[in-house]
Design a protein around this motif. Structure first.
Motif, PDB file in Angstrom:
ATOM      1  N   ILE A  54      29.094  -8.303 -12.020  1.00 40.90           N
ATOM      2  CA  ILE A  54      29.533  -8.445 -10.625  1.00 40.90           C
ATOM      3  C   ILE A  54      30.883  -7.777 -10.373  1.00 40.90           C
ATOM      4  N   TRP A  55      31.743  -7.703 -11.376  1.00 40.25           N
ATOM      5  CA  TRP A  55      33.078  -7.128 -11.197  1.00 40.25           C
ATOM      6  C   TRP A  55      33.196  -5.761 -11.853  1.00 40.25           C
ATOM      7  N   GLN A  56      32.079  -5.087 -12.120  1.00 38.20           N
ATOM      8  CA  GLN A  56      32.134  -3.789 -12.788  1.00 38.20           C
ATOM      9  C   GLN A  56      31.840  -2.636 -11.840  1.00 38.20           C
ATOM     10  N   GLY A  57      32.523  -1.527 -12.070  1.00 31.32           N
ATOM     11  CA  GLY A  57      32.276  -0.303 -11.347  1.00 31.32           C
ATOM     12  C   GLY A  57      32.577   0.886 -12.239  1.00 31.32           C
ATOM     13  N   VAL A  58      32.025   2.036 -11.889  1.00 31.25           N
ATOM     14  CA  VAL A  58      32.277   3.272 -12.639  1.00 31.25           C
ATOM     15  C   VAL A  58      33.520   3.926 -12.060  1.00 31.25           C
ATOM     16  N   TYR A  59      34.462   4.247 -12.943  1.00 33.48           N
ATOM     17  CA  TYR A  59      35.690   4.939 -12.552  1.00 33.48           C
ATOM     18  C   TYR A  59      35.603   6.409 -12.917  1.00 33.48           C
ATOM     19  N   ILE A 110      33.996   2.320 -17.302  1.00 33.72           N
ATOM     20  CA  ILE A 110      33.536   1.200 -16.486  1.00 33.72           C
ATOM     21  C   ILE A 110      34.564   0.090 -16.595  1.00 33.72           C
ATOM     22  N   ASN A 111      34.953  -0.457 -15.419  1.00 33.79           N
ATOM     23  CA  ASN A 111      35.899  -1.558 -15.416  1.00 33.79           C
ATOM     24  C   ASN A 111      35.891  -2.252 -14.060  1.00 33.79           C
ATOM     25  N   GLU A 112      36.914  -3.009 -13.771  1.00 38.08           N
ATOM     26  CA  GLU A 112      37.077  -3.845 -12.572  1.00 38.08           C
ATOM     27  C   GLU A 112      36.809  -3.071 -11.283  1.00 38.08           C
ATOM     28  N   ASN A 113      35.936  -3.614 -10.432  1.00 39.77           N
ATOM     29  CA  ASN A 113      35.616  -2.913  -9.184  1.00 39.77           C
ATOM     30  C   ASN A 113      36.169  -3.581  -7.925  1.00 39.77           C
ATOM     31  N   ALA A 114      36.860  -4.704  -8.068  1.00 39.86           N
ATOM     32  CA  ALA A 114      37.276  -5.443  -6.880  1.00 39.86           C
ATOM     33  C   ALA A 114      38.757  -5.280  -6.547  1.00 39.86           C
ATOM     34  N   ASP A 115      39.608  -5.316  -7.532  1.00 37.10           N
ATOM     35  CA  ASP A 115      41.049  -5.305  -7.301  1.00 37.10           C
ATOM     36  C   ASP A 115      41.621  -3.921  -7.614  1.00 37.10           C
ATOM     37  N   ALA A 116      42.077  -3.230  -6.597  1.00 38.84           N
ATOM     38  CA  ALA A 116      42.604  -1.866  -6.760  1.00 38.84           C
ATOM     39  C   ALA A 116      43.826  -1.817  -7.671  1.00 38.84           C
ATOM     40  N   THR A 117      44.514  -2.924  -7.846  1.00 38.47           N
ATOM     41  CA  THR A 117      45.697  -2.894  -8.727  1.00 38.47           C
ATOM     42  C   THR A 117      45.312  -2.633 -10.173  1.00 38.47           C
ATOM     43  N   VAL A 118      44.074  -2.942 -10.555  1.00 40.36           N
ATOM     44  CA  VAL A 118      43.621  -2.629 -11.913  1.00 40.36           C
ATOM     45  C   VAL A 118      43.632  -1.117 -12.116  1.00 40.36           C
ATOM     46  N   ILE A 147      33.494   5.352  -8.308  1.00 43.67           N
ATOM     47  CA  ILE A 147      32.475   6.319  -7.891  1.00 43.67           C
ATOM     48  C   ILE A 147      31.057   5.748  -8.020  1.00 43.67           C
ATOM     49  N   THR A 148      30.943   4.453  -8.227  1.00 44.28           N
ATOM     50  CA  THR A 148      29.619   3.833  -8.385  1.00 44.28           C
ATOM     51  C   THR A 148      28.725   4.155  -7.202  1.00 44.28           C
ATOM     52  N   ASP A 149      29.234   4.005  -5.989  1.00 43.78           N
ATOM     53  CA  ASP A 149      28.420   4.271  -4.794  1.00 43.78           C
ATOM     54  C   ASP A 149      28.006   5.732  -4.714  1.00 43.78           C
ATOM     55  N   ASP A 150      28.859   6.657  -5.152  1.00 44.79           N
ATOM     56  CA  ASP A 150      28.498   8.085  -5.162  1.00 44.79           C
ATOM     57  C   ASP A 150      27.292   8.317  -6.075  1.00 44.79           C
ATOM     58  N   ILE A 151      27.284   7.649  -7.205  1.00 47.05           N
ATOM     59  CA  ILE A 151      26.184   7.789  -8.172  1.00 47.05           C
ATOM     60  C   ILE A 151      24.895   7.251  -7.570  1.00 47.05           C
ATOM     61  N   VAL A 152      24.950   6.062  -6.998  1.00 44.28           N
ATOM     62  CA  VAL A 152      23.757   5.440  -6.414  1.00 44.28           C
ATOM     63  C   VAL A 152      23.221   6.276  -5.257  1.00 44.28           C
ATOM     64  N   ARG A 153      24.105   6.769  -4.379  1.00 39.88           N
ATOM     65  CA  ARG A 153      23.668   7.603  -3.244  1.00 39.88           C
ATOM     66  C   ARG A 153      23.000   8.892  -3.714  1.00 39.88           C
ATOM     67  N   ALA A 154      23.490   9.444  -4.809  1.00 44.43           N
ATOM     68  CA  ALA A 154      22.947  10.713  -5.299  1.00 44.43           C
ATOM     69  C   ALA A 154      21.565  10.572  -5.921  1.00 44.43           C
ATOM     70  N   MET A 155      21.198   9.350  -6.303  1.00 42.84           N
ATOM     71  CA  MET A 155      19.949   9.144  -7.034  1.00 42.84           C
ATOM     72  C   MET A 155      19.044   8.138  -6.321  1.00 42.84           C
ATOM     73  N   PRO A 156      18.400   8.538  -5.216  1.00 45.26           N
ATOM     74  CA  PRO A 156      17.496   7.611  -4.524  1.00 45.26           C
ATOM     75  C   PRO A 156      16.321   7.172  -5.404  1.00 45.26           C
TER      76      PRO A 156
END
Length: 140
Positions: free
Chosen positions: A114-119, A51-59, A19-28
């Motif tokens: 670089i490999w982190q995203g909010v889950y 917060i964890n791996e943002n690239a590989d969906a298998t994580v 949901i990282t992109d949702d957070i960024v979009r909500a807060m211009p």
């Protein structure tokens, strides 16, 4: 400067969702911040943030499998099951993972690896929409 917004995420299936992109979009306002902190809080007791791996969906799939094996549904000793077999396990998973994350802000962006995203951890079969409170604090 302080900014705060409450946003609603649409209903998602059980599992872990970026949901990282949702957070960024909500807060211009984030783009105007030179340095600061972004705090994200979920207003629910059966869904979590981490917060964890943002690239590989298998994580994210492995996270779901691990937590379902670790915190099993339908255990005979659970007393809180008014809303189904996933009721208490969802609360336990939320307590284990947490209801908020904090992320540094640097030069108008979330300063994550670089490999982190909010889950969003959706721990219910039918969790519904989820509300987040996003707070930015820092200098423009």
């Amino acid at each position: 400067m302080w900014y705060q917004k409450e946003i609603r995420l649409p209903s998602k299936p059980r599992g872990f969702h970026l949901i990282t992109d949702d957070i960024v979009r909500a807060m211009p306002e984030l783009k105007r911040m030179k340095i600061g902190v972004c705090h994200v809080f979920i207003q629910h007791t059966s869904a979590s943030l981490t917060i964890n791996e943002n690239a590989d969906a298998t994580v994210r799939e492995d996270f779901e499998n691990y937590f379902n094996r670790t915190v099993r549904e339908g255990e005979s000793y659970y007393r809180h099951n008014d809303e189904g077999d996933d009721d208490l396990p969802a609360h336990i998973k939320t307590s284990l993972l947490g209801s908020s994350v904090q992320i540094p802000i640097s030069n108008g962006a979330l300063n994550m690896g670089i490999w982190q995203g909010v889950y969003l951890g959706e721990h219910r079969d039918y969790g519904g929409e989820r509300s987040l409170v996003i707070t930015l604090n820092g200098e423009e």
